[in-house]
Design an enzyme around this catalytic site. Sequence first.
Site: not given
Length: 619
Positions: A81, A520
Site C-alpha cells: 500500500d 492508512s
Amino acid sequence: MPKLRSATSTEGRNMAGARALWRATGVKDNDFGKPIIAIANSFTQFVPGHVHLKDMGSLVADAIEEAGGIAKEFNTIAVDDGIAMGHGGMLYSLPSRELIADSVEYMVNAHCADALVCISNCDKITPGMLMAALRLNIPVVFVSGGPMEAGKTKLSDKLIKLDLVDAMVAAADSSVSDEDSAKIERSACPTCGSCSGMFTANSMNCLTEALGLSLPGNGSMLATHADRRELFLEAGRRVMALTKRYYEQDDASALPRNIASFKAFENAMALDIAMGGSSNTVLHLLAAAQEADVAFTMDDIDRMSRQVPHLCKVAPSTAKYHMEDVHRAGGVMGILGELDRAGLLHTDVPHVAADAGGNLKSVLAKYDVMQTQDDKVKQFFMAGPAGIPTTKAFSQDCRWPSLDDDRREGCIRSREFAFSQEGGLAVLSGNLADNGCIVKTAGVDESNLTFIGSARVYESQDDAVAGILGGEVVAGDVVVIRYEGPKGGPGMQEMLYPTSYLKSRGLGKACALITDGRFSGGTSGLSIGHVSPEAAAGGTIALIENGDRIEIDIPKRSIKLAVSDAELAARRETMLARGPMAWKPLSRQRYVSMALKAYAMLATSADKGAVRDRSKLED
C-alpha cells in the site's frame, strides 16, 4: 468421523492419473493417506513485509512433514500500500483482498487440501487469507512475517524513532531541509517486515491472535529476530495437531469457524479498540465475519467502542512507542490480559495455541507476562531490535534488558491508568452517514473531539491533494473527498497523502477530513472514513456543497450535515435528474480498467466490509 478431503484425489483406481501427478511433486507410496496441508505463502520482492518470506514455507513444511503430513506450498499476490500510495496503483489495493481470498480458495479446493497454513504479513494479505480460511472452514494456523524495526536517526543531536509516515510528512514540509528530509527517508524503514507502527498490517496480525487463529507473538515479534523462527515451526506442528483433532477425533472445535465465533470477534474488536488499531481493521473484520457467517456488525463495534478503554498507544498516535515496544510490554497477550482483568474479554473460547480442551484462558495463563511463571515466555517478550538495516529474517537475537511491565505509565496500561477510558476507534452516525463511519480516535487530539467547520468538497483524492498543497484549504475547513468508496473509486483508496499534507502545512489540528474512502493505518488527526452509504451508492456525502456547515461530535458519536431535510431532498432530486450520470463525479478524469470495473459492479459500501454483494450472485 470426517474423511480426509484429499482422499478425493488420492484414493481409488479412477484417481490413478491424479496419483501419478502427486508422485511427480515428490509424494511417495507411503505418503498416500496422510493429510495434505496447503501452505499459502505471499513472498514477493515488491513488499518489505514479504521480501523475507521466500524460505518460510520450507520451515513450515519441515514441521508438517515431521509431524506426519504432506506439505504443499503455493503463493498469492501481495500489494504494498505504501508503494501504491498517491497514484492509480492504490485503486488496486482493496480489490486485491478479494483476489487473494479467491486464489486461496481456488488452490485449496482444486487440490482437495485437508488443512491450511497462511503465511501473510501486510495490509490486504492477512485479511484476504482470513476471509478464505473462514470460507473454507478447514483447520488453519496463521503466521505472519512480523513487523520491521523502528527507524532511528539523529536530528539536531537528538535520537528519534521514525516510521514511513515521518518520511512522508517531512518530504511535504517546506520547513524541513532537503538534507534532513533525505536523512529521515533513509532511516524510516530500516529492515524487512511490516511497517513499524500500529498500521493496518500489524493491526491485522495482532487481531488474528485475538481471534484465536495465530500463535502468541505473531503480531509483535520482530521480523528480524531469531525467536520468530520458532513461530513458523510451531505453526506447522499446530496445524497438524488441529488436523488430527478434526479428522481423527471428530473434534469440530479445531475448525476456524468454531474458533472465530461471535465471542472471538468481540475479543478481536476489543483488542482493536484497546490498542488504537488501524480503522481499516473494521472493514476487514466485517468482511471476515460475513465469510464466517457471524452476525458481527457496525452496531456491535459502536457498542464496544463505548465500553473498551484505550490501553496501548503506538505510532502513528505517538512517537514514543512502536511494535517493538508493544512486544517488550507483552504483545497482544499483554493487552488481552489487561482486558481480561477489566472484565472485557471472553476467555472461554478456543485458540490454536491451546491444547485440546483448552481455551484462551489457558493461553493467557502461560503467555500474559503479568501472570506467567514461565521464564522462557518472559525471555520471548524481551526480544528486541538490533538497529542494523537488513532484509533477512532471524538475523539477530538482541534482547531488551528487562520487560516493560509498567501498567501505569508504560506502553500497555491497565484499565485504571488507560490512555483514555474510551477506546481508540469510534463509529459516528448522523444524516451525513446514515449507515455510519469510522474515526481512529487514538490519533485525534483532545482539542478536536468536537469540530464545526465549512465543507471544502473534492471529487477525488488527486484534486484534494492539489487543493491542500495549493492553499485552497484553510483552518476551519472540513475537507470532503467523495466518490472514493469501494464502488465509486473504485477500490476505496487510502487517504494518507491528504492527511500527511494537512499535517505538514500546520493544519493537522485545524481541519477535519471526511471521505467515503479509507485511511492508512498511518493516519492521525481528525480523519473520518468509511462514510456509508458511499457517494456512488446514493449516500448523502454526494449532496454536500462547498460552504455547508458540518458538525462533528466524537463523544456523542455524531456527524451532521447542517442542511435542512427539505434542502437535501431538493439536492437529491437534482442529482437524480442527471440520469445515467447520477451519483457519479462530473469533473474527474480517471482510467478504470476492466478488472476494476468488474470489482465495482459487485462491491458493497464500507459498512458491509466492502465485500461482494451476495444478492447479485444468488440464483
